[in-house]
Scaffold this motif. Structure first.
Motif, PDB file in Angstrom:
ATOM      1  N   THR A  34       0.767  -1.438  -0.322  1.00 40.02           N
ATOM      2  CA  THR A  34       0.126   0.310  -0.192  1.00 40.02           C
ATOM      3  C   THR A  34       0.958   1.197   0.246  1.00 40.02           C
ATOM      4  OG1 THR A  34      -0.091   0.460   2.776  1.00 40.02           O
ATOM      5  CG2 THR A  34      -1.046  -1.101   1.783  1.00 40.02           C
ATOM      6  N   GLU A  50       0.593   3.692   2.272  1.00 40.84           N
ATOM      7  CA  GLU A  50       1.720   3.857   3.145  1.00 40.84           C
ATOM      8  C   GLU A  50       2.486   3.472   3.606  1.00 40.84           C
ATOM      9  OE1 GLU A  50      -0.288   4.296   8.098  1.00 40.84           O
ATOM     10  OE2 GLU A  50      -1.969   2.693   5.853  1.00 40.84           O
ATOM     11  N   GLU A  51       2.320   1.571   3.374  1.00 41.73           N
ATOM     12  CA  GLU A  51       4.011   1.024   3.709  1.00 41.73           C
ATOM     13  C   GLU A  51       5.517   1.239   2.896  1.00 41.73           C
ATOM     14  OE1 GLU A  51       1.523  -3.628   4.094  1.00 41.73           O
ATOM     15  OE2 GLU A  51       1.761  -2.365   2.490  1.00 41.73           O
ATOM     16  N   ARG A  69       5.363   4.735   2.025  1.00 40.17           N
ATOM     17  CA  ARG A  69       6.031   5.300   2.741  1.00 40.17           C
ATOM     18  C   ARG A  69       6.945   5.248   3.977  1.00 40.17           C
ATOM     19  NH1 ARG A  69       0.943   7.943   0.625  1.00 40.17           N
ATOM     20  NH2 ARG A  69      -0.294   7.167   2.538  1.00 40.17           N
ATOM     21  N   GLY A  70       5.957   4.371   4.524  1.00 39.05           N
ATOM     22  CA  GLY A  70       6.566   3.234   5.805  1.00 39.05           C
ATOM     23  C   GLY A  70       8.799   3.456   5.546  1.00 39.05           C
ATOM     24  N   ALA A 110       3.913  10.477  -2.088  1.00 41.31           N
ATOM     25  CA  ALA A 110       4.592  11.422  -0.908  1.00 41.31           C
ATOM     26  C   ALA A 110       4.366  12.410  -1.283  1.00 41.31           C
ATOM     27  CB  ALA A 110       5.436  10.670  -0.336  1.00 41.31           C
ATOM     28  N   PHE A 157       4.268  15.233   3.250  1.00 38.21           N
ATOM     29  CA  PHE A 157       5.705  13.905   4.298  1.00 38.21           C
ATOM     30  C   PHE A 157       6.892  13.708   3.961  1.00 38.21           C
ATOM     31  CE2 PHE A 157       7.375  10.372   2.424  1.00 38.21           C
ATOM     32  CZ  PHE A 157       7.387   8.961   4.382  1.00 38.21           C
TER      33      PHE A 157
END
Length: 389
Positions: free
Chosen positions: A46, A48-49, A51-52, A311, A315
């Protein structure tokens, strides 16, 4: 074979041009930030993953940079930088489950980050104020191992125990290309294969064993050695965090399912010095480093995030602030670390005590006491504590 044909096959110094793009290298994200697919190692993350993963690598690199600066300022005795190896460590670390057990060397700061080990605990060891700084069983992350290659034996033995207990957890052991020449690693491969131990041997091939290039360690790609021991090996682009994540996940599933050990060779590059006592300009050239800078793992993922619109500037700005906060906590935390009790060197040596250690403890206590109340000086805190017991 003629002399000429032998020379034509001789690898070049440093290994970067020799094997960087050879067939068989698992890659999901090119150095230009282009997403590619692999038939055997697919992954779907995802935004989010993604970006993590980027956040993990940025914060790990910032922490590493602060540690180098602290050592240069005399606050640490030594530091082994991970610069350039962030993708290999974050990708593999994020592939593990909480019940998996990790055996690191002394450079796995990114893996430690993924296991929630406080960075200050790592720095305490290099400052010389603790024996390691964390309880290995709290995070299933073993203490750093300075003896080259020995942790592979520890991991193989632990994995054999996991198998006997009937658990489905995996074990992962980190080591470098230089350590692959150690007898301990060969023994670990043998035991793990014979006993079908659920262990992933994760080799970070950063091209240099201090000043010795990879071709002085192996005449074949390191991952191919696994076949001689009876288990599979795979080479992954160690600067591609997506590929490392996918390959390590698959390797851990392989070992957890009872199929025996597996070797992963993360083909990466040590951008900095071996440690802060090393001068890499004495044995490698700027051209080689520049070639690998173009494959930078963090820049690669950022390019992909930007191209895909995954992003925004908020961020990145927030991450920059978070990096500054981490850096300040590291600086303040290291400088504020209290000196350890001198008698603490005798603790945590044997589980049930040992007569020789007891004798040495008593001798050292007597030695320290000889400095108490001399020439009118007040007794040391250590002496005051001993007198209070």
């Amino acid at each position: 074979m003629s002399v000429k044909s032998t020379a034509a096959r001789r690898p070049t110094r440093g290994g970067a041009k020799r094997r960087g793009d050879e067939p068989g290298l698992v890659q999901l994200l090119t150095p230009e930030g282009e997403r590619v697919e692999h038939a055997e190692y697919a992954i779907d993350l995802t935004p989010e993953e993604l970006r993590g993963l980027y956040r993990d690598m940025v914060l790990t690199r910032r922490f590493d940079a602060e540690a180098i600066t602290l050592q240069r300022q005399g606050e640490l005795g030594l530091w082994a930088s991970l610069l350039g190896q962030e993708a290999a460590q974050i990708g593999s670390g994020r592939a593990t489950r909480p019940d998996d057990y990790i055996f690191p060397t002394y450079r796995e700061h990114g893996v430690a980050w993924t296991r929630d080990v406080d960075p200050l605990n790592l720095l305490g060891m290099f400052r010389g104020v603790n024996h390691g700084g964390w309880d290995p069983n709290e995070n299933n992350f073993h203490l750093y191992t300075i003896v080259i290659g020995s942790q592979t034996l520890h991991a193989a033995g632990y994995a054999m125990g996991v198998a006997k207990d009937g658990a489905d957890a995996g074990v992962i052991a980190y080591f470098g290309d230089g350590a692959s020449s150690q007898g301990d690693v060969a023994e670990a491969f043998t035991f793990a294969a014979v006993y079908n131990a659920p262990v992933v041997f994760f080799c970070q091939n950063n091209q240099w064993a201090i000043s010795e290039p990879t071709e002085k360690q192996s005449r074949v790609p390191i991952y191919q050695r696994a076949a001689g021991y009876g288990f599979p090996g795979v080479r992954v682009d160690g600067n591609d965090v997506l590929a490392v994540l996918a390959v390590t996940r698959a390797a851990l599933e392989h070992v957890r399912s009872g199929q025996g050990p597996m070797l992963v060779e993360a083909f990466t590059y040590r951008m900095g010095a071996h440690t802060t006592t090393d001068d890499p300009t004495r044995y490698r050239n700027d051209e080689e480093r520049e070639q690998w800078e173009s494959k930078d793992p963090i820049a690669r993922l950022r390019t992909y995030l930007d191209k895909q619109g995954l992003a925004d500037e908020d961020f990145y700005a927030g991450l920059a602030t978070e990096s500054d906060v981490l850096a300040k906590r590291v600086r303040d935390g290291v400088r504020g670390m209290p000196n350890p009790d001198k008698m603490a060197i005798f603790e945590h040596i044997y589980a049930d005590g040992h007569a020789l250690v007891d004798e040495e403890r008593a001798q050292f206590a007597t030695y320290l006491a000889s400095f108490d109340d001399t020439e009118g000086h007040a007794a040391s805190p250590e002496a005051a504590a001993r007198k209070g017991h």
